[in-house]
Design an enzyme around this catalytic site. Structure first.
Site, short mmCIF file in Angstrom:
data_model
loop_
_atom_site.label_atom_id
_atom_site.label_comp_id
_atom_site.label_asym_id
_atom_site.label_seq_id
_atom_site.Cartn_x
_atom_site.Cartn_y
_atom_site.Cartn_z
CB VAL A 1 -51.82 53.94 10.30
CG1 VAL A 1 -52.03 55.01 9.22
CG2 VAL A 1 -50.46 53.27 10.14
CB CYS A 2 -55.45 56.81 10.51
SG CYS A 2 -56.91 57.78 10.14
CB THR A 3 -59.13 56.14 13.65
OG1 THR A 3 -59.32 55.31 12.50
CG2 THR A 3 -59.58 57.55 13.34
#
Length: 280
Positions: A151-153
């Site tokens: 998720v995300c970075t």
């Protein structure tokens, strides 16, 4: 509700009510009621396309709360699964703002997961890309996992393992293409991307969309709709923004410069290191 399992009980209550009133109903209406009940039960008793028993969300000091909690909440709607947080060392783990969560399993304790979720953060997340012990653990888990996700970075961490090389993937909007190129992945500017068993999402809230996509992949449309209703997942943002394409350019520039102050030097250093290793 805690999960769709509660609906299982309600379905039996409904069946009991139907049978009690059967004497005053016609055969046709009783048949319709039975059909309706059977359809309800079919949704509740949906079996996943592959067995899912263990789901681990890897957390570390500096992780972004919703990156972890969003998928945790969604995937908790699967029946009979053991879902938990895991960290490099068991004990208290702090999010970006210092919120403490007790983690009872370390990477040394966890040898197998059906689903692995890797949340993101900021500088602390980049530091995870340099941690050989963590990267090796992810690689080991991936050997038998059914879904390996970020998720995300968190996509930076997953990318640093080498597992995304040659794969389609997405990540947080911040210099997303540069980061994915660094790890040999093909960046796709999508809310979430699936490439085989690898699922990656854009920033923060996109993790919930990805988790719902996994739910749909496992359980199908009707069960997933039930989960969405249980969560009352029906977003209505105040502005048609939230992505680079939709946000006013001046706001994008402001956010980019803010992140650059802490992260761009690390990215450039990593690029130089990668280039040097390729020359050898």
């Amino acid at each position: 509700m805690k999960s769709l399992q509660m609906l299982f009980f309600f379905c039996f209550v409904m069946l009991g009510s139907t049978l009690l009133s059967a004497q005053t109903t016609t055969a046709d209406s009783l048949a319709k009621a039975q059909k309706h009940h059977d359809e309800l039960m079919a949704i509740i008793m949906t079996q996943p396309k592959v067995p899912i028993k263990t789901i681990g969300i890897y957390v570390y000091d500096g992780y972004n709360t919703l990156d972890a909690i969003g998928p945790y909440q969604v995937l908790s709607e699967l029946m009979s699964v053991d879902i938990f947080f895991v960290a490099k060392e068991k004990g208290m783990v702090k999010n970006q703002r210092g919120l403490k969560v007790q983690v009872d399993k370390s990477i040394a304790d966890v040898k197998q997961l059906d689903i692995l979720v890797i949340p993101g953060g900021a500088i602390e997340t980049f530091m995870q890309t340099q941690d050989t012990a963590v990267l090796n653990w992810i690689r080991r888990i991936d050997k038998t996992s059914k879904y390996t996700t970020s998720v995300c970075t968190g996509g930076w961490i997953l990318g640093a393992t080498g597992l995304l090389k040659g794969k389609n993937a997405t990540t947080n909007w911040y210099r997303a293409e540069e980061f994915m190129q660094l790890y040999g992945a093909n960046f796709k500017p999508e809310r979430y991307v699936q490439d085989g068993k690898y699922w990656t999402s854009a920033g923060v809230t996109a993790g919930m969309d990805m988790a719902l996509g996994i739910m749909d992949d496992l359980m199908g449309k009707k069960y997933t709709q039930g989960v969405m209703l249980d969560l009352e997942y029906d977003p209505k943002p105040p502005y048609n923004a939230g992505s680079v394409k939709k946000t006013e350019p001046i706001v994008v520039d402001m956010m980019l410069q803010m992140y650059d102050m802490g992260l761009q030097p690390l990215l450039e250093k990593e690029k130089q290191k990668k280039a040097a290793s390729q020359k050898k």
